[in-house]
Design an enzyme around this catalytic site. Sequence first.
Site, PDB file in Angstrom:
ATOM      1  N   ARG A 118      39.594  37.497  57.072  1.00  0.00           N
ATOM      2  CA  ARG A 118      40.872  38.072  57.503  1.00  0.00           C
ATOM      3  C   ARG A 118      41.356  37.536  58.835  1.00  0.00           C
ATOM      4  NH1 ARG A 118      39.691  44.270  55.482  1.00  0.00           N
ATOM      5  NH2 ARG A 118      39.929  43.718  53.292  1.00  0.00           N
ATOM      6  N   LEU A 154      49.370  48.792  53.972  1.00  0.00           N
ATOM      7  CA  LEU A 154      48.484  47.726  53.513  1.00  0.00           C
ATOM      8  C   LEU A 154      48.772  47.271  52.085  1.00  0.00           C
ATOM      9  CD1 LEU A 154      45.897  46.320  54.709  1.00  0.00           C
ATOM     10  CD2 LEU A 154      44.693  47.617  52.976  1.00  0.00           C
ATOM     11  N   GLN A 214      40.216  44.386  63.940  1.00  0.00           N
ATOM     12  CA  GLN A 214      40.684  43.486  62.881  1.00  0.00           C
ATOM     13  C   GLN A 214      42.152  43.686  62.518  1.00  0.00           C
ATOM     14  OE1 GLN A 214      39.347  43.977  58.532  1.00  0.00           O
ATOM     15  NE2 GLN A 214      38.378  42.081  59.183  1.00  0.00           N
ATOM     16  N   HIS A 241      44.596  42.925  59.534  1.00  0.00           N
ATOM     17  CA  HIS A 241      44.601  42.532  58.124  1.00  0.00           C
ATOM     18  C   HIS A 241      45.847  41.674  57.913  1.00  0.00           C
ATOM     19  CE1 HIS A 241      44.786  42.766  53.806  1.00  0.00           C
ATOM     20  NE2 HIS A 241      43.655  43.441  53.752  1.00  0.00           N
ATOM     21  N   ARG A 273      34.993  42.263  60.193  1.00  0.00           N
ATOM     22  CA  ARG A 273      34.450  42.854  58.962  1.00  0.00           C
ATOM     23  C   ARG A 273      34.981  42.145  57.723  1.00  0.00           C
ATOM     24  NH1 ARG A 273      36.405  46.534  55.208  1.00  0.00           N
ATOM     25  NH2 ARG A 273      38.205  47.178  56.422  1.00  0.00           N
ATOM     26  N   PHE A 286      36.821  38.859  46.691  1.00  0.00           N
ATOM     27  CA  PHE A 286      37.365  39.273  47.978  1.00  0.00           C
ATOM     28  C   PHE A 286      37.005  38.205  48.992  1.00  0.00           C
ATOM     29  CE2 PHE A 286      39.217  43.280  49.566  1.00  0.00           C
ATOM     30  CZ  PHE A 286      39.583  43.857  48.364  1.00  0.00           C
ATOM     31  N   HIS A 327      44.181  46.995  61.565  1.00  0.00           N
ATOM     32  CA  HIS A 327      43.550  47.573  60.385  1.00  0.00           C
ATOM     33  C   HIS A 327      42.218  48.263  60.635  1.00  0.00           C
ATOM     34  CE1 HIS A 327      42.754  48.050  56.182  1.00  0.00           C
ATOM     35  NE2 HIS A 327      41.719  47.248  56.187  1.00  0.00           N
ATOM     36  N   GLU A 359      43.716  43.130  49.873  1.00  0.00           N
ATOM     37  CA  GLU A 359      43.249  41.765  49.656  1.00  0.00           C
ATOM     38  C   GLU A 359      42.976  41.535  48.172  1.00  0.00           C
ATOM     39  OE1 GLU A 359      40.437  40.848  52.723  1.00  0.00           O
ATOM     40  OE2 GLU A 359      39.360  39.492  51.396  1.00  0.00           O
TER      41      GLU A 359
HETATM   42  C1  LIG Z   1      45.024  51.318  53.806  1.00  0.00           C
HETATM   43  C2  LIG Z   1      43.559  51.011  53.942  1.00  0.00           C
HETATM   44  C3  LIG Z   1      42.884  50.380  52.907  1.00  0.00           C
HETATM   45  C4  LIG Z   1      41.527  50.094  53.011  1.00  0.00           C
HETATM   46  N1  LIG Z   1      40.881  49.485  51.970  1.00  0.00           N
HETATM   47  C5  LIG Z   1      39.545  49.268  52.041  1.00  0.00           C
HETATM   48  C6  LIG Z   1      38.820  48.723  50.942  1.00  0.00           C
HETATM   49  O1  LIG Z   1      39.374  48.443  49.890  1.00  0.00           O
HETATM   50  N2  LIG Z   1      37.497  48.523  51.074  1.00  0.00           N
HETATM   51  C7  LIG Z   1      36.839  48.833  52.218  1.00  0.00           C
HETATM   52  O2  LIG Z   1      35.629  48.645  52.278  1.00  0.00           O
HETATM   53  N3  LIG Z   1      37.491  49.377  53.274  1.00  0.00           N
HETATM   54  C8  LIG Z   1      38.819  49.598  53.203  1.00  0.00           C
HETATM   55  N4  LIG Z   1      39.473  50.154  54.277  1.00  0.00           N
HETATM   56  C9  LIG Z   1      38.703  50.619  55.426  1.00  0.00           C
HETATM   57  C10 LIG Z   1      38.036  51.932  55.098  1.00  0.00           C
HETATM   58  O3  LIG Z   1      38.796  52.644  54.171  1.00  0.00           O
HETATM   59  C11 LIG Z   1      37.851  52.819  56.330  1.00  0.00           C
HETATM   60  O4  LIG Z   1      37.246  52.091  57.342  1.00  0.00           O
HETATM   61  C12 LIG Z   1      36.949  54.001  55.978  1.00  0.00           C
HETATM   62  O5  LIG Z   1      37.472  54.698  54.878  1.00  0.00           O
HETATM   63  C13 LIG Z   1      36.753  54.952  57.132  1.00  0.00           C
HETATM   64  O6  LIG Z   1      36.009  56.044  56.656  1.00  0.00           O
HETATM   65  P1  LIG Z   1      35.413  57.142  57.619  1.00  0.00           P
HETATM   66  O7  LIG Z   1      34.641  58.075  56.763  1.00  0.00           O
HETATM   67  O8  LIG Z   1      34.727  56.490  58.740  1.00  0.00           O
HETATM   68  O9  LIG Z   1      36.694  57.852  58.214  1.00  0.00           O
HETATM   69  P2  LIG Z   1      38.046  58.406  57.538  1.00  0.00           P
HETATM   70  O10 LIG Z   1      38.056  58.291  56.073  1.00  0.00           O
HETATM   71  O11 LIG Z   1      39.151  57.812  58.303  1.00  0.00           O
HETATM   72  O12 LIG Z   1      37.960  59.943  57.844  1.00  0.00           O
HETATM   73  C14 LIG Z   1      38.012  60.450  59.157  1.00  0.00           C
HETATM   74  C15 LIG Z   1      37.739  61.933  59.084  1.00  0.00           C
HETATM   75  O13 LIG Z   1      37.563  62.425  60.387  1.00  0.00           O
HETATM   76  C16 LIG Z   1      38.311  63.593  60.561  1.00  0.00           C
HETATM   77  N5  LIG Z   1      38.630  63.695  61.983  1.00  0.00           N
HETATM   78  C17 LIG Z   1      39.156  62.765  62.804  1.00  0.00           C
HETATM   79  N6  LIG Z   1      39.286  63.245  64.051  1.00  0.00           N
HETATM   80  C18 LIG Z   1      38.818  64.512  64.016  1.00  0.00           C
HETATM   81  C19 LIG Z   1      38.682  65.536  64.989  1.00  0.00           C
HETATM   82  N7  LIG Z   1      39.063  65.360  66.240  1.00  0.00           N
HETATM   83  N8  LIG Z   1      38.166  66.722  64.598  1.00  0.00           N
HETATM   84  C20 LIG Z   1      37.796  66.929  63.306  1.00  0.00           C
HETATM   85  N9  LIG Z   1      37.901  65.995  62.362  1.00  0.00           N
HETATM   86  C21 LIG Z   1      38.400  64.797  62.708  1.00  0.00           C
HETATM   87  C22 LIG Z   1      39.505  63.464  59.650  1.00  0.00           C
HETATM   88  O14 LIG Z   1      39.975  64.733  59.294  1.00  0.00           O
HETATM   89  C23 LIG Z   1      38.862  62.739  58.458  1.00  0.00           C
HETATM   90  O15 LIG Z   1      38.299  63.676  57.581  1.00  0.00           O
HETATM   91  C24 LIG Z   1      40.832  50.440  54.187  1.00  0.00           C
HETATM   92  C25 LIG Z   1      41.503  51.095  55.221  1.00  0.00           C
HETATM   93  C26 LIG Z   1      42.855  51.353  55.114  1.00  0.00           C
HETATM   94  C27 LIG Z   1      43.549  51.998  56.280  1.00  0.00           C
END
Ligand SMILES: Cc1cc2nc3c(=O)[nH]c(=O)nc-3n(C[C@H](O)[C@H](O)[C@H](O)COP(=O)(O)OP(=O)(O)OC[C@H]3O[C@@H](n4cnc5c(N)ncnc54)[C@H](O)[C@@H]3O)c2cc1C
Length: 614
Positions: free
Chosen positions: A283, A249, A237, A239, A408, A117, A366, A252
């Site tokens: 990125r 997306l 960021q 992507h 990141r 990566f 992203h 990568e």
């Molecule tokens: C398409 C894509 C691919 C990616 N690929 C990678 C990768 O390969 N490797 C990597 O390291 N990172 C990757 N990332 C980044 C990474 O996936 C995210 O940064 C990470 O998953 C975020 O996790 P989180 O637990 O912070 O939030 P999320 O998984 O976004 O979850 C947010 C949670 O908060 C809840 N929520 C939000 N607002 C409220 C509210 N007001 N009240 C109650 N609940 C709420 C939602 O219901 C959800 O459950 C990727 C991101 C994307 C978009």
Amino acid sequence: MQVHKHDAIIIGAGGAGLMAALYASKGGADVAVVSKLYPTRSHTGAAQGGIGAALGNLDEDRPIYHTYDTVKGGDYLTDQAAAKILAENAVDAVIELEHMGLPFDRTSEKRISQRRFGGHTRNFGEELVRRACHAADRTGHMILQTLYQQCIKNEVKFFDEFQVVDMIVVGGTVAGVVAIELGTGEFHIFHGKASFFASGGWGRCWSVTSNAHSLTGDGAAIALRRGVPLQDMEFFQFHPTGIYRMGILITEGVRGEGGVLINSQGERFMERYAPSAKDLASRDVVSRAIYLETRAGRSIKNRGYVHLDVRPQTVNRYFAEEGRDRKDFIDEGTVERKLPDILDFCRTYLGVDPVKEPMPVQPTAHYAMGGIPTNVDAEVVIDADGAVMPGAYAAGETACVSVHGANRLGTNSLVDLVVFGRRGGMKVAEYVKGADWTPLPADAGGEIEAEYERIRGGSGKSRPGELRALMQQTMMDNVGVFRTEETLQKGIDDLAELRERFRTDLQIDDKSRVFNTDVMEAWELGCLLDLADVTARTAYERKESRGAHSREDFKKRDDENWMAHSLIYQTGEMSDPSYEAHFDKKVDLSLWEEEIEQGIPEDQQKFRPIERVY
Ligand SMILES: Cc1cc2nc3c(=O)[nH]c(=O)nc-3n(C[C@H](O)[C@H](O)[C@H](O)COP(=O)(O)OP(=O)(O)OC[C@H]3O[C@@H](n4cnc5c(N)ncnc54)[C@H](O)[C@@H]3O)c2cc1C
């Protein structure tokens, strides 16, 4: 209002929220997870490429190399002690996920398989290393399913489709949150000793984004409104490889498997911008290169996109040129096996088959590097000296530890979720044992209920969808990959106008209460507008280029004046807020300082800020 009482309230059921819930419950706390989405629909489930950990299964690797890459990738705004914790804890966090049953891909020796990566290297930048552990291109999906099962096993209580809309702060201590039950439109109070924000990012501020519809930054906006500053908001960021116009997306991991970026001249242009890392440069570098190619008239059909080519004949030709071992060469079967979801997306949404044709890609908004400031135990901090807000915690994309600094590295977000989710969960378990309950104020929830009614009653002329589209366009045009004082000022002015229309001229058609997505989306738009505004303002004030923040009028990184985190506070009236940004939170440079103390000569210091790569 119905009141629910639990030791710990976790807001969000993505990777960070579930890991925190699991560890808080393992530590004996009574835990409730409140999530606006059904947990396994969280955006973590969309993460494709992998989770970085220096397991060294395929190449020699050590956590200190991972730490170095994280600091350098973040363009030296990364807090170095936090990066060290991230890299060291990544190894056992991944092994723990494996033991929980996560079906990682395997090497021929049956170890966890790893892929390359961008920015992940061996021996302090010597060569790219295979560090990203993956389960095909569905790594996040597997993490989410695995953690959800573990939480169910540990009897964590879930409130699904409850949207948190406010935080209750009593004399500086957080006493819980207010949520709307989406199915009924009723308000509920969650009274807790600890409230833990794990509510994800806000890519929906921009028009082309990889982020799901739900990523509207609710948690960060709520915290900002209730006195918590937001840190490093100017760093968002892009992507480099989103599907043209749709933003979906393309991981990568495609380039990790050998895919290359090609312009309209058939040229592998990254050879010019980053001669050694090429297509796997970090990125920010690749996104800028695509924009520069576009400006020079070398995008495909002059439409602002380039080609991402993972056809075996192309990949193998470059592998041969680079003198790579023949056993690394790929065939159609390799692509089908390692990137099944990517092939699916392209075949479904584009009618393009990546094993036969190149994919049209452009940079897509992203990932939020900034967010709710925390220390390494996920406790929310509210000033430059690290003062903690009792009862408030945050982790994951909504938080800023800061391990990602100004940019990141790929695969480091999933690590961040599990490492700091886990540390935060443990800290919460310890905190709730000793802490007293903060009594709820009599009017808890009153203010937000009035705001909800104001939105629901909206009888003006501005539809939320129209305001959202205008906000996303101005953010794309003016607060995107390249910025200048002029564009940022334009962004700030446009946002001020949109906020005014949001406040005084909203039009809502659906006046019901049951699953009223009209009102909820309007409320989310309010969050996005606040976050867009603080992003534009901090970007305006930071007069240097660093990581993802690229100022064309201040092209160089300026460590003398700007080696500091930004903290932006909401001031003024709740109904008519203004903002104040400070740039006085020190960056933790402890690893570099250690090198100086040990008398390591300057040219051998690994953690010393070195020149920015364009
Ligand atoms: C398409 C894509 C691919 C990616 N690929 C990678 C990768 O390969 N490797 C990597 O390291 N990172 C990757 N990332 C980044 C990474 O996936 C995210 O940064 C990470 O998953 C975020 O996790 P989180 O637990 O912070 O939030 P999320 O998984 O976004 O979850 C947010 C949670 O908060 C809840 N929520 C939000 N607002 C409220 C509210 N007001 N009240 C109650 N609940 C709420 C939602 O219901 C959800 O459950 C990727 C991101 C994307 C978009």
